[in-house]
Write an enzyme that holds these catalytic residues in place. Structure first.
Site, PDB file in Angstrom:
ATOM      1  N   TYR A  90       0.843  -1.193   0.000  1.00 42.71           N
ATOM      2  CA  TYR A  90       0.000   0.000   0.000  1.00 42.71           C
ATOM      3  C   TYR A  90       0.883   1.250   0.000  1.00 42.71           C
ATOM      4  CZ  TYR A  90      -3.487   3.442   1.436  1.00 42.71           C
ATOM      5  OH  TYR A  90      -4.304   4.552   1.497  1.00 42.71           O
ATOM      6  N   LYS A 148       1.288   4.270  -2.893  1.00 43.88           N
ATOM      7  CA  LYS A 148       1.096   5.698  -2.650  1.00 43.88           C
ATOM      8  C   LYS A 148       2.354   6.500  -2.981  1.00 43.88           C
ATOM      9  CE  LYS A 148      -3.160   5.217  -1.664  1.00 43.88           C
ATOM     10  NZ  LYS A 148      -4.193   5.661  -2.640  1.00 43.88           N
TER      11      LYS A 148
END
Length: 255
Positions: A150, A154
């Site tokens: 994750y 990002k």
């Protein structure tokens, strides 16, 4: 004529909160999500002259292009705002998460943003002062244990945002993102596991807090807009401090 916005991941969480905030301000919306039934129910009593719902898997470039072409055709071929909000998360040890799930996280969180930007570009270019807001995260500042892929996704969104902000300024397209720490949304609240960082920092934001930041971007865009005073201060400190200090802080929070 009201301004137009195309929002992905609009059936829940930050996407829905942002749609509500912009709708209340008179915007005309395209709300896109893989869960179209939820979209229809949530917008049942909205003004359907100002809201159009689209089924959308952000990994499907053709589907993305079709939805944007249809929506902009209703509004003189223009688009004021693309909000790339759709995203997924899996908390857990890197090796405990399947390769398929890691791939899915990268596909939705990164390729979904790329697909949206590519599909929207001709309509943004045709619109004076157009804006792209990408959904980034505090985890784009340093890789967070328990959120490895994750965080990586990002970081990619942050880099893409910075590159397109420079590439597209000649077209009068502003590209920016919002960077909240942990937010109380279904995506986070439905996780089967937690992470030490999450337990130590807690969750102090809700979807409406991030929606307010998105609205601020439409009024005065910053390439990276942090959400919450606490993280904003930490982010500024991180920009001035050696990387080793940020690493030490993340290590401490992961204990």
């Amino acid at each position: 004529m009201s301004k137009t916005a195309f929002i992905t991941g609009a059936a829940s969480g930050i996407g829905l909160a942002t749609a509500r905030a912009l709708y209340a301000r008179g915007w005309t919306l395209a709300m896109a999500d893989i869960n179209t039934e939820a979209l229809r129910q949530l917008t049942f009593d909205w003004d359907h002259a100002r809201v159009t719902c689209y089924p959308l898997d952000v990994c499907n470039q053709a589907q993305f292009s079709h939805a944007l072409t249809d929506f902009t055709a209703r509004h003189n071929g223009q688009l004021n705002l693309l909000f790339n909000c759709a995203g997924i998360l899996s908390i857990g040890r890197f090796e405990a998460i399947s390769a398929e799930r890691h791939q899915q996280i990268m596909n939705i969180n990164v390729m979904g943003v790329i697909n949206g930007c590519q599909a929207a570009f001709p309509f943004l270019k045709a619109t004076p002062g157009a804006l792209v807001v990408n959904m980034s995260s505090a985890s784009a500042t340093y890789g967070i244990p328990g959120l490895a892929s994750y965080s990586a996704s990002k970081f990619a969104v942050s880099g893409l945002t910075e590159a397109l902000q420079l590439e597209w300024e000649k077209y009068d397209i502003n590209v920016c993102d919002v960077m909240p720490p942990f937010v109380s949304t279904p995506m986070l609240n439905e996780q089967a596991e937690s992470a030490p960082v999450l337990k130590r920092l807690g969750v102090h934001l809700n979807a409406d807090d991030v929606a307010k930041a998105v609205v601020r971007q439409t009024e005065s865009a910053k390439t990276h807009r942090t959400v919450s005073l606490h993280f904003g201060l930490l982010y500024q400190l991180g920009q001035l401090s050696p990387r080793s200090i940020t690493r030490a802080m993340v290590r401490m929070l992961n204990r």
